[in-house]
Design an enzyme around this catalytic site. Structure first.
Site, PDB file in Angstrom:
ATOM      1  N   GLU A 125       0.831  -1.202   0.000  1.00  0.00           N
ATOM      2  CA  GLU A 125       0.000   0.000   0.000  1.00  0.00           C
ATOM      3  C   GLU A 125       0.869   1.258   0.000  1.00  0.00           C
ATOM      4  O   GLU A 125       0.641   2.176  -0.784  1.00  0.00           O
ATOM      5  CB  GLU A 125      -0.929  -0.027   1.223  1.00  0.00           C
ATOM      6  CG  GLU A 125      -1.883   1.132   1.338  1.00  0.00           C
ATOM      7  CD  GLU A 125      -3.111   1.021   0.454  1.00  0.00           C
ATOM      8  OE1 GLU A 125      -4.002   1.856   0.595  1.00  0.00           O
ATOM      9  OE2 GLU A 125      -3.175   0.106  -0.386  1.00  0.00           O
ATOM     10  N   THR A 146     -13.524   7.997 -11.315  1.00  0.00           N
ATOM     11  CA  THR A 146     -12.436   7.475 -10.492  1.00  0.00           C
ATOM     12  C   THR A 146     -12.767   6.130  -9.863  1.00  0.00           C
ATOM     13  O   THR A 146     -11.895   5.495  -9.274  1.00  0.00           O
ATOM     14  CB  THR A 146     -12.069   8.502  -9.395  1.00  0.00           C
ATOM     15  OG1 THR A 146     -10.803   8.152  -8.813  1.00  0.00           O
ATOM     16  CG2 THR A 146     -13.139   8.560  -8.315  1.00  0.00           C
TER      17      THR A 146
END
Length: 609
Positions: free
Chosen positions: A466, A599
């Protein structure tokens, strides 16, 4: 002759046998469109839609369809649509805007924009056996997760893929269902799509245990999902539900300066006491433009576009007066319309602010030049200050996107931390480069996308973390591996080149495959498909559970030591698997010259195309 008779007898016996089997199967499991659409009797439709345990809330309002409707049948709205129990359009506004003063979507001839998709050879109009198998593998992965969500979690927002329970994370309106609507359609799962239209039509935006909802997340997941599914299928019930939700979200703009807060608090909205936030993520109010513009285009109601145009003009006024001219700080004061922060990023909390500039140009046919102007200025600043080349063992010419802290005009400090979230930047650079004819941006986008693919391949799970740290080179052209520098600055417990993996999770994110997909469609280079397949296999092998897929705690461990986090966010079905499916599909499937993605990977039709 005897042989022929024995063969004829065998065929007759076989015919009798299979006739009996068919009759038994038919009367036990009758096949009909209404059967496929009845969750009470079909495993292929929507188990859980009419489950006996669903007796309260909006799920109790669902009425099952009697037959499969024809695509685009306007009667679907009449048959499935149930009004929400509160009509936000009737809410009296504390700070009303006269309709005559509203800014309307620009009209007139569209400005010529560059072709986005590569001019593929005719041979790509069909899939070879390898691509067919790859696409089918992705479709099967989606179907497996979808079926598990419907069986174990519906009508909750998400499936907990290990404990096989449902949980609400975004208002309790079945976020995964709405987010995955267009994926169902794109993958040709039309029975599943139509089986849940009654559930979509019964959504009650007033029925939630929460007192507030996140404006940004509700817009990109729910409103975006409904609008995209409508653009693809033409089912009127989807647009009617989108309008209902749009009225609720429009209430968030009823503030003294018409800037929306981060949270839409229902009580404050109804009382007229809302205020914009004094320290909100810049992406939150600045990433509503695509969805609300599309809603205005489809309804011919200008108020949604007017609402986001005010945010656009604020960005336009402040772009060159921030501490990093061209970009806006990650956190901003929308109550006082101030952009005075010192931290700048293309990653979390700022990302889609920039992403939507070229996408708004595409959706508006280039009619508003301010979006191109803001894109060029912001990406010039980002390319200069945030994009860096890392020192890696193979000296690959790849790029990553970091963050910046500005202490003074001439003191701009790069923080060379990469984010999985910021992998979308490769696709954004390439899209802007294609639309505006900036070849250097397409090249930069390629290097960023390849950087994320490189990061995937470095870890034992085949998946990138991440958040992680790299060792930046001082120059993009002179960047050679230095073993001594690595030994002094790197983390010897990680693959060579990495300083840290501060957040080692993988939460089923889509951003890396998003850019790989977009670069494939824009360049036509087949190696991007090979990269995508390796990524897909790695993700499947490390995140698959018995029934679905789960986020994992640490990508730096061996695959056998992976710990599952019991989380499957809706974007796994809405984005990640959709992009994997599309890269293995024919190039005309959701052409980038005909659609633009929000998005959350929801494709909207480009009206001028």
């Amino acid at each position: 002759m005897a042989v022929w008779k024995r063969g004829r007898i065998s065929r007759r016996l076989g015919l009798v046998f299979w006739t009996v089997v068919f009759l038994i199967f038919y009367f036990r499991y009758p096949f009909s469109p209404s059967h496929l659409l009845n969750p009470a009797t079909s495993k292929n439709a929507a188990p859980g839609v009419a489950s006996s345990k669903q007796t309260t809330g909006w799920s109790a309002r669902i009425k099952l369809p009697g037959a499969l409707p024809r695509p685009g049948d306007p009667s679907s709205a009449v048959r499935y649509f149930i009004k929400s129990s509160y009509d936000w359009s009737k809410l009296s506004r504390r700070y009303p805007i006269d309709e005559a003063d509203m800014v309307r979507p620009p009209k007139g001839p569209p400005k010529p924009l560059g072709r986005v998709q590569h001019n593929f050879h005719r041979a790509t109009a069909t899939l070879d056996p390898k691509q067919q198998a790859q696409r089918e593998a992705v479709r099967n992965a989606f179907k497996r997760c979808w079926d598990s969500y419907m069986e174990y979690a519906f009508p909750k927002d998400e499936l907990a893929p290990v404990s096989l329970e449902g949980k609400d994370t975004f208002g309790g309106w079945a976020a995964t269902m709405v987010d995955a609507l267009d994926t169902l359609w794109i993958m040709g799962l039309h029975n599943e799509f139509y089986s849940i239209l009654p559930a979509v039509g019964a959504l009650d935006w007033n029925d939630t245990p929460l007192t507030s909802v996140n404006v940004f997340e509700t817009t990109i997941r729910y409103l975006g999902g409904l609008l995209s599914a409508y653009d693809l299928s033409g089912e009127d019930v989807l647009l009617r539900k989108a309008v209902e939700l749009g009225e609720m979200l429009y209430a968030a703009f009823d503030t003294p300066n018409h800037m929306p807060p981060f949270w839409l608090e229902f009580g404050a909205a109804k009382a007229g006491t809302q205020r914009a936030g004094s320290r909100d993520p810049s992406a939150s109010p600045c990433s509503l433009s695509l969805e609300l513009t599309r809603l205005s285009q489809l309804t011919s109601d200008p108020k949604y576009y007017d609402a986001i145009d005010r945010i656009t003009r604020f960005l336009e006024r402040t772009q060159n007066s921030t501490m990093l001219p061209g970009m806006w700080p990650t956190m901003m004061d929308f109550a006082s319309l101030s952009a005075s922060g010192s931290d700048f990023s293309l990653g979390g909390e700022a990302d889609s602010l920039y992403e939507y500039f070229p996408k708004m140009s595409a959706l508006l046919g280039g009619r508003d030049a301010s979006y191109e102007k803001m894109y060029r200025a912001s990406m010039n600043a980002a390319d200069k200050h945030l994009v860096f080349r890392p020192m890696v063992p193979g000296n690959e010419d790849i790029l990553f996107v970091g963050d910046v802290r500005v202490r003074a005009k001439d003191d701009v400090q790069l923080i060379a931390d990469g984010q999985h979230l910021s992998c979308f930047v490769g696709g954004m650079f390439a899209l802007g480069g294609k639309l505006y004819g900036i070849d250097a941006h397409v090249e930069t986008g390629e290097k960023i996308a390849r950087g994320c693919a490189w990061a995937y391949a470095q870890f034992p799970t085949g998946v990138m973390p991440e958040i992680f740290g790299l060792i930046p080179c001082a120059s993009r052209t002179e960047c050679k591996w230095d073993e001594e520098k690595w030994e002094s600055d790197g983390n010897q417990g990680l693959p060579k080149g990495f300083r840290h993996a501060r957040d080692p999770r993988y939460i089923l994110r889509p951003e890396a495959i998003e850019s790989i997909f977009l670069l494939y469609r824009m360049t036509g280079k087949p190696e991007y498909r090979d990269i995508a397949w390796r990524m897909f296999l790695a993700i499947q092998s490390t995140t698959a559970t018995k029934e679905a897929n789960s986020a994992i705690a640490d990508v730096t461990v061996k695959p056998d030591d992976v710990h599952l986090l019991d989380s499957m966010e809706s974007f796994w079905l809405a984005e990640t698997l959709k992009y994997f499916y599309l890269i293995f599909s024919t190039p005309d499937t959701i052409s980038l010259d005909e659609y633009v993605f929000n998005t959350e990977a929801h494709p909207f039709k480009r009206p001028d195309r």
